[in-house]
Design a protein around this motif. Structure first.
Motif, PDB file in Angstrom:
ATOM      1  N   LYS A  56      88.405  49.938  24.685  1.00  0.00           N
ATOM      2  CA  LYS A  56      89.037  50.124  25.997  1.00  0.00           C
ATOM      3  C   LYS A  56      90.556  50.105  25.927  1.00  0.00           C
ATOM      4  O   LYS A  56      91.233  50.899  26.568  1.00  0.00           O
ATOM      5  CB  LYS A  56      88.630  48.971  26.932  1.00  0.00           C
ATOM      6  CG  LYS A  56      87.461  49.240  27.796  1.00  0.00           C
ATOM      7  CD  LYS A  56      87.390  48.216  28.942  1.00  0.00           C
ATOM      8  CE  LYS A  56      86.436  48.636  30.025  1.00  0.00           C
ATOM      9  NZ  LYS A  56      85.295  49.429  29.633  1.00  0.00           N
ATOM     10  N   ASN A  60      93.003  53.143  26.790  1.00  0.00           N
ATOM     11  CA  ASN A  60      93.999  52.931  27.850  1.00  0.00           C
ATOM     12  C   ASN A  60      95.391  53.326  27.357  1.00  0.00           C
ATOM     13  O   ASN A  60      96.176  53.945  28.079  1.00  0.00           O
ATOM     14  CB  ASN A  60      93.991  51.461  28.300  1.00  0.00           C
ATOM     15  CG  ASN A  60      95.043  51.201  29.358  1.00  0.00           C
ATOM     16  OD1 ASN A  60      94.996  51.757  30.452  1.00  0.00           O
ATOM     17  ND2 ASN A  60      96.036  50.380  29.027  1.00  0.00           N
ATOM     18  N   GLU A  99      97.794  48.724  34.008  1.00  0.00           N
ATOM     19  CA  GLU A  99      97.375  49.546  32.860  1.00  0.00           C
ATOM     20  C   GLU A  99      98.569  49.853  31.952  1.00  0.00           C
ATOM     21  O   GLU A  99      98.431  49.917  30.729  1.00  0.00           O
ATOM     22  CB  GLU A  99      96.739  50.842  33.363  1.00  0.00           C
ATOM     23  CG  GLU A  99      95.362  50.616  33.930  1.00  0.00           C
ATOM     24  CD  GLU A  99      94.820  51.832  34.644  1.00  0.00           C
ATOM     25  OE1 GLU A  99      95.585  52.453  35.406  1.00  0.00           O
ATOM     26  OE2 GLU A  99      93.644  52.143  34.456  1.00  0.00           O
TER      27      GLU A  99
END
Ligand SMILES: C[S@@+](CC[C@H](N)C(=O)[O-])C[C@H]1O[C@@H](n2cnc3c(N)ncnc32)[C@H](O)[C@@H]1O
Length: 251
Positions: A56, A60, A99
């Motif tokens: 992940k 990202n 993020e």
């Protein structure tokens, strides 16, 4: 050829020219196990491209480079290499971060850690502190490269199901068989699932993997090319050297 912004265990920096020279004609190019993406960043863009990895944080990072490269660059200007900063980033709870912050954190940890494993601060007596956090020029180019690419974050088998067509080329560079290293498990069960999936596709595949008796058995019905690679992730001199890898294709 572009250089990826990070290193990744098992990255194909040394093999990428060979792999690229072996790619068949394709309209849709899919990297099932993206990592640092050495082959993707080295090859000519295809009409449609897909990059995928189960990690992940890694995905990202590439999404943030694709959509927010200037902001990632701006934030990186304030970071410098330091054991205390490294520990702070490592212990930070990512649930509280945006993020973009997560991408900066990941980039910091991967570029400042030993063997890019994000675990221990990387220092040396004959190497300079990690400098790859200052990637201002390259991020722009990477952003351009990623512009027309689908960025996925699924396990490989789901990506094969979604993107398989006669004109698709899958590049599979899974974790080595019987070699520890990544956060998720990738053992015989996962390798067999990959072999079974690849055996039944409409499109073409090219797979790289460490040379192992079992791997040769699994892929005995396909074309297998043996290549030698210099591998140097270990601090121990005796653990460095030439390793054999296999390039398997169904064409
Ligand atoms: C050998 S590395 C790929 C290196 C890459 N080709 C490069 O040049 O940097 C393998 C990658 O597979 C990813 N991975 C592990 N299990 C996966 C799964 N089930 N589905 C998709 N990706 C997975 C890992 O996170 C890791 O980044």
């Amino acid at each position: 050829m572009l250089k990826p912004p990070i290193s990744r265990m098992g990255g194909k920096s040394k093999l990428r020219k060979t792999i690229i020279s072996m790619l068949p004609e394709h309209i849709c190019y899919v990297e099932l196990f993206f990592g640092a993406g050495w082959v993707y960043f080295g090859k000519q863009p295809a009409k449609v491209e897909v990059i995928n990895d189960i990690d992940k944080e890694l995905i990202n990072l590439f999404r943030m480079i694709k959509y927010h490269a200037p902001e990632v660059e701006r934030m990186l200007q304030y970071d410098f290499s330091g054991r205390d900063i490294f520990e702070e980033y490592k212990n930070e709870s990512i649930g509280n971060l945006t993020e973009i912050n997560r991408a900066v954190r990941f980039l910091y940890l991967i570029t400042q850690s030993f063997a890019s494993k994000c675990g221990n601060y990387g220092y040396g007596t004959n190497t300079k502190p990690g400098q790859q956090i200052f990637y201002t020029e390259t991020l722009k180019n990477l952003k351009e490269r990623l512009r027309n690419t689908y960025v996925e974050n699924l396990s490989f088998e789901k990506i094969i199901d979604k993107y398989d067509r006669e004109y698709t080329c899958f590049f599979a560079d899974p974790p080595y068989f019987e070699t520890a290293g990544y956060a998720n498990d990738f053992g015989e069960k996962e390798h067999l699932l990959l072999r079974n999936k690849l055996s039944n596709i409409k499109g073409k595949f090219i797979l790289t993997i460490n040379d192992h008796e079992k791997v040769r058995e699994w892929y005995k019905d396909f074309n297998i090319k043996e290549v030698q690679v210099n591998y140097s992730v270990s601090r121990e001199k005796k653990a460095r050297g030439k390793y054999k890898e296999l390039i398997v294709t169904n064409y």
